[in-house]
Design a protein around this motif. Structure first.
Motif, PDB file in Angstrom:
ATOM      1  N   ARG A 185      24.331  64.495  61.059  1.00 13.57           N
ATOM      2  CA  ARG A 185      25.652  64.306  60.269  1.00 13.57           C
ATOM      3  C   ARG A 185      26.501  63.195  60.899  1.00 13.57           C
ATOM      4  NH1 ARG A 185      25.252  69.778  59.686  1.00 13.57           N
ATOM      5  NH2 ARG A 185      26.679  70.212  61.498  1.00 13.57           N
ATOM      6  N   SER A 186      26.534  63.220  62.256  1.00 11.74           N
ATOM      7  CA  SER A 186      27.280  62.511  63.091  1.00 11.74           C
ATOM      8  C   SER A 186      26.643  61.100  63.244  1.00 11.74           C
ATOM      9  CB  SER A 186      27.616  63.253  64.489  1.00 11.74           C
ATOM     10  OG  SER A 186      26.455  63.293  65.109  1.00 11.74           O
ATOM     11  N   GLY A 187      25.455  60.962  62.747  1.00 12.98           N
ATOM     12  CA  GLY A 187      24.830  59.393  63.090  1.00 12.98           C
ATOM     13  C   GLY A 187      24.353  59.326  64.205  1.00 12.98           C
ATOM     14  N   GLN A 188      24.161  60.340  64.969  1.00 13.98           N
ATOM     15  CA  GLN A 188      23.516  60.088  66.479  1.00 13.98           C
ATOM     16  C   GLN A 188      22.085  60.421  66.520  1.00 13.98           C
ATOM     17  OE1 GLN A 188      26.573  63.152  68.104  1.00 13.98           O
ATOM     18  NE2 GLN A 188      26.668  61.879  69.644  1.00 13.98           N
ATOM     19  N   ILE A 189      21.498  60.863  65.405  1.00 11.30           N
ATOM     20  CA  ILE A 189      20.016  61.481  65.532  1.00 11.30           C
ATOM     21  C   ILE A 189      19.073  60.296  65.818  1.00 11.30           C
ATOM     22  CG2 ILE A 189      19.693  61.287  63.099  1.00 11.30           C
ATOM     23  CD1 ILE A 189      18.161  63.809  65.408  1.00 11.30           C
ATOM     24  N   GLU A 190      19.515  59.286  65.056  1.00  8.22           N
ATOM     25  CA  GLU A 190      18.521  57.744  65.619  1.00  8.22           C
ATOM     26  C   GLU A 190      18.791  57.333  66.907  1.00  8.22           C
ATOM     27  OE1 GLU A 190      19.159  54.887  62.573  1.00  8.22           O
ATOM     28  OE2 GLU A 190      18.428  56.410  60.823  1.00  8.22           O
ATOM     29  N   HIS A 191      20.108  57.466  67.472  1.00  5.78           N
ATOM     30  CA  HIS A 191      20.042  57.169  68.748  1.00  5.78           C
ATOM     31  C   HIS A 191      20.602  58.246  69.693  1.00  5.78           C
ATOM     32  CE1 HIS A 191      19.701  52.936  67.299  1.00  5.78           C
ATOM     33  NE2 HIS A 191      20.534  53.245  66.217  1.00  5.78           N
ATOM     34  N   LEU A 301      12.472  65.771  60.044  1.00  8.27           N
ATOM     35  CA  LEU A 301      12.699  64.743  61.012  1.00  8.27           C
ATOM     36  C   LEU A 301      12.153  63.612  60.207  1.00  8.27           C
ATOM     37  CD1 LEU A 301      11.268  66.257  64.255  1.00  8.27           C
ATOM     38  CD2 LEU A 301      13.673  65.712  63.760  1.00  8.27           C
ATOM     39  N   LYS A 302      11.127  63.542  59.451  1.00  5.66           N
ATOM     40  CA  LYS A 302      10.493  62.652  58.515  1.00  5.66           C
ATOM     41  C   LYS A 302      11.527  62.207  57.579  1.00  5.66           C
ATOM     42  CE  LYS A 302       5.826  61.414  57.141  1.00  5.66           C
ATOM     43  NZ  LYS A 302       4.624  61.903  56.539  1.00  5.66           N
ATOM     44  N   GLU A 303      12.384  63.121  56.796  1.00  4.30           N
ATOM     45  CA  GLU A 303      13.371  62.756  55.907  1.00  4.30           C
ATOM     46  C   GLU A 303      14.561  61.930  56.394  1.00  4.30           C
ATOM     47  OE1 GLU A 303      14.673  66.249  53.931  1.00  4.30           O
ATOM     48  OE2 GLU A 303      12.749  66.555  53.196  1.00  4.30           O
ATOM     49  N   ILE A 304      14.795  62.259  57.781  1.00  4.57           N
ATOM     50  CA  ILE A 304      16.006  61.604  58.382  1.00  4.57           C
ATOM     51  C   ILE A 304      15.338  60.215  58.721  1.00  4.57           C
ATOM     52  CG2 ILE A 304      17.241  61.475  60.604  1.00  4.57           C
ATOM     53  CD1 ILE A 304      17.016  64.569  60.426  1.00  4.57           C
ATOM     54  N   GLY A 305      14.270  59.934  58.786  1.00  2.00           N
ATOM     55  CA  GLY A 305      13.747  58.520  59.197  1.00  2.00           C
ATOM     56  C   GLY A 305      13.296  58.211  60.402  1.00  2.00           C
ATOM     57  N   LEU A 306      13.004  59.179  61.354  1.00  2.00           N
ATOM     58  CA  LEU A 306      12.656  59.122  62.804  1.00  2.00           C
ATOM     59  C   LEU A 306      11.182  58.849  62.630  1.00  2.00           C
ATOM     60  CD1 LEU A 306      14.278  62.045  64.723  1.00  2.00           C
ATOM     61  CD2 LEU A 306      15.074  59.715  64.572  1.00  2.00           C
ATOM     62  N   PRO A 307      10.996  57.771  63.758  1.00  2.00           N
ATOM     63  CA  PRO A 307       9.379  57.389  63.718  1.00  2.00           C
ATOM     64  C   PRO A 307       8.638  58.798  64.261  1.00  2.00           C
ATOM     65  CG  PRO A 307      10.585  56.353  65.368  1.00  2.00           C
ATOM     66  CD  PRO A 307      11.750  57.032  64.563  1.00  2.00           C
ATOM     67  N   LEU A 308       7.831  59.136  63.684  1.00  2.00           N
ATOM     68  CA  LEU A 308       6.968  60.311  64.222  1.00  2.00           C
ATOM     69  C   LEU A 308       5.623  60.108  64.222  1.00  2.00           C
ATOM     70  CD1 LEU A 308       8.452  63.235  61.914  1.00  2.00           C
ATOM     71  CD2 LEU A 308       9.263  62.491  63.999  1.00  2.00           C
ATOM     72  N   LYS A 309       4.685  60.785  65.111  1.00  2.00           N
ATOM     73  CA  LYS A 309       3.465  60.801  65.113  1.00  2.00           C
ATOM     74  C   LYS A 309       2.862  61.155  63.869  1.00  2.00           C
ATOM     75  CE  LYS A 309       3.524  61.853  70.058  1.00  2.00           C
ATOM     76  NZ  LYS A 309       3.218  62.934  71.237  1.00  2.00           N
ATOM     77  N   ALA A 310       1.607  60.549  63.617  1.00  2.00           N
ATOM     78  CA  ALA A 310       1.033  60.824  62.201  1.00  2.00           C
ATOM     79  C   ALA A 310       0.465  62.269  62.229  1.00  2.00           C
ATOM     80  CB  ALA A 310       0.046  59.662  61.871  1.00  2.00           C
ATOM     81  N   ASP A 311      -0.324  62.544  63.263  1.00  2.00           N
ATOM     82  CA  ASP A 311      -0.970  63.979  63.316  1.00  2.00           C
ATOM     83  C   ASP A 311      -0.150  65.083  63.491  1.00  2.00           C
ATOM     84  OD1 ASP A 311      -2.451  65.860  63.867  1.00  2.00           O
ATOM     85  OD2 ASP A 311      -3.919  64.673  64.861  1.00  2.00           O
ATOM     86  N   ARG A 312       0.129  65.838  62.384  1.00  2.00           N
ATOM     87  CA  ARG A 312       1.238  66.937  62.478  1.00  2.00           C
ATOM     88  C   ARG A 312       0.700  67.866  63.176  1.00  2.00           C
ATOM     89  NH1 ARG A 312       4.756  68.864  57.804  1.00  2.00           N
ATOM     90  NH2 ARG A 312       4.101  67.183  56.749  1.00  2.00           N
TER      91      ARG A 312
END
Length: 363
Positions: A185-191, A301-312
């Motif tokens: 919400r605060s825009g800090q998740i990507e950085h 985390l995926k919805e937010i747009g963070l680059p995640l590892k593919a293997d769940r």
């Protein structure tokens, strides 16, 4: 035989004075953790009294208010113990040197000098010198009392600033989910590196203050219903989740924060529970709710747009392994300090839907 008893009394008195000075230096002056019998006795006494006081508490708010007495009780017991140790030491010395021939007179003369009241001073020159020295010790105890108490209060206040920051953004029970939502919400998740750097400093501060003065771990939060143990659990879960689901180049700050936090909580937990076996941290416990709801966190985390590892599944396994590093510490601290942490402390609780902007109230 009488001469031997007098010599023994003087030696025991001098040894008691040595114990006093060693205790004062260890508890107040040395900037590192040194085990001391008076500190342990005062802490055990204060914690035992507070535990008895909160035994019939109706909720955590009431527990929190009663637990606030733990620091005043600790200081009172420690100061009384130091005074009694010095008074008994000089009682033995005065009697052993023959300055006071009666035990009762020796005890009152010692108390007169230590309290600086001066209502009974030995008539001999040696007795007067001893009275001056003992009075100086009594004044030193009072001065130290007024110098290290503000230090204790400052350590708690600094700790609670970040705890208040977290609760203001996550609601009454901080969890990994609510913390990540707040950062989003605060825009800090990507950085998010700056966030974890701040919490790394917080963990370092807690380690430095609470390991040197373990009584601080029992001091409850300033704001009603909050807990420094619960805040630490939420932050460690969040950093572990990001470290497990993202590549290393994206989580350097989170990884360092997590490592410092794990070490800090483990050291404090061992200090509060010295009899805990060393292998308590090697048993990996997996909460079924944690496994069941990990997909929710991963998808968010995926919805937010963070680059995640593919293997769940790899991420899930890594997160469970990382979490095992501090689960024992969190549970030990929660039990020892009477600061409950709701299991599994990772998912939103039903009352998490309440407004997180509700102004905090003092306990």
């Amino acid at each position: 035989m009488d001469m031997l008893l007098h010599i023994l009394a003087v030696l025991v008195g001098l040894f008691a004075l040595f114990l006093y000075f060693r205790s004062i230096v260890r508890v107040v002056l040395i900037n590192r953790r040194e085990r001391d019998f008076i500190e342990r006795f005062a802490r055990f006494g204060a914690v035992s009294i507070v535990h008895a006081m909160v035994a019939n508490a109706k909720d955590y708010g009431q527990t929190q208010r009663r637990q606030a007495w733990v620091l005043p009780l600790f200081i009172f017991i420690a100061v009384v113990s130091w005074f009694l140790l010095v008074q008994v030491a000089f009682t033995l010395i005065l009697w052993g040197l023959g300055i006071e021939t009666h035990w009762g007179y020796a005890f009152t003369a010692s108390g007169s000098a230590l309290s600086t009241l001066g209502f009974k001073t030995p008539p001999s020159l040696t007795g007067e010198f001893l009275a001056i020295f003992e009075a100086a010790i009594g004044l030193a105890v009072v001065i130290l009392l007024f110098t290290f108490v503000p230090g204790y209060q400052a350590a708690v206040q600094i700790r609670e600033r970040k705890v208040g920051w977290l609760y203001a953004r996550t609601g009454r029970r901080p969890t990994t989910s609510s913390l990540i939502e707040s950062l989003q919400r605060s825009g800090q998740i990507e950085h998010h590196a700056g966030v974890w750097q701040d919490w790394e400093q917080w963990f370092r501060g807690v380690l430095e203050t609470h390991s040197i003065s373990p009584i601080l771990a029992y001091v409850p939060a300033i704001y009603r219903g909050t807990s420094w143990v619960g805040a630490a659990a939420a932050v460690l879960d969040a950093t572990s989740l990001l470290s497990a689901c993202q590549e290393a180049e994206h989580t350097e700050s989170a990884r360092i924060c997590r490592e410092i936090g794990c070490a800090a909580l483990k050291n404090i937990a061992i200090e509060l529970n010295p009899k805990i076996p060393a292998d308590a941290w090697t048993h990996q416990s997996v909460d079924p709710q944690l496994i069941e709801h990990f997909d929710h966190l991963y998808d968010r985390l995926k919805e937010i747009g963070l680059p995640l590892k593919a293997d769940r599944e790899e991420c899930r396994t890594a997160f469970i392994a990382l979490r095992a590093d501090y689960e024992t510490s969190i549970r030990l601290l929660a039990e020892s300090t009477l600061m409950p942490v709701e299991e599994p402390w990772i998912l939103p609780h039903p009352h998490q839907a309440e407004r997180v902007s509700t102004p905090p109230t003092l306990a």
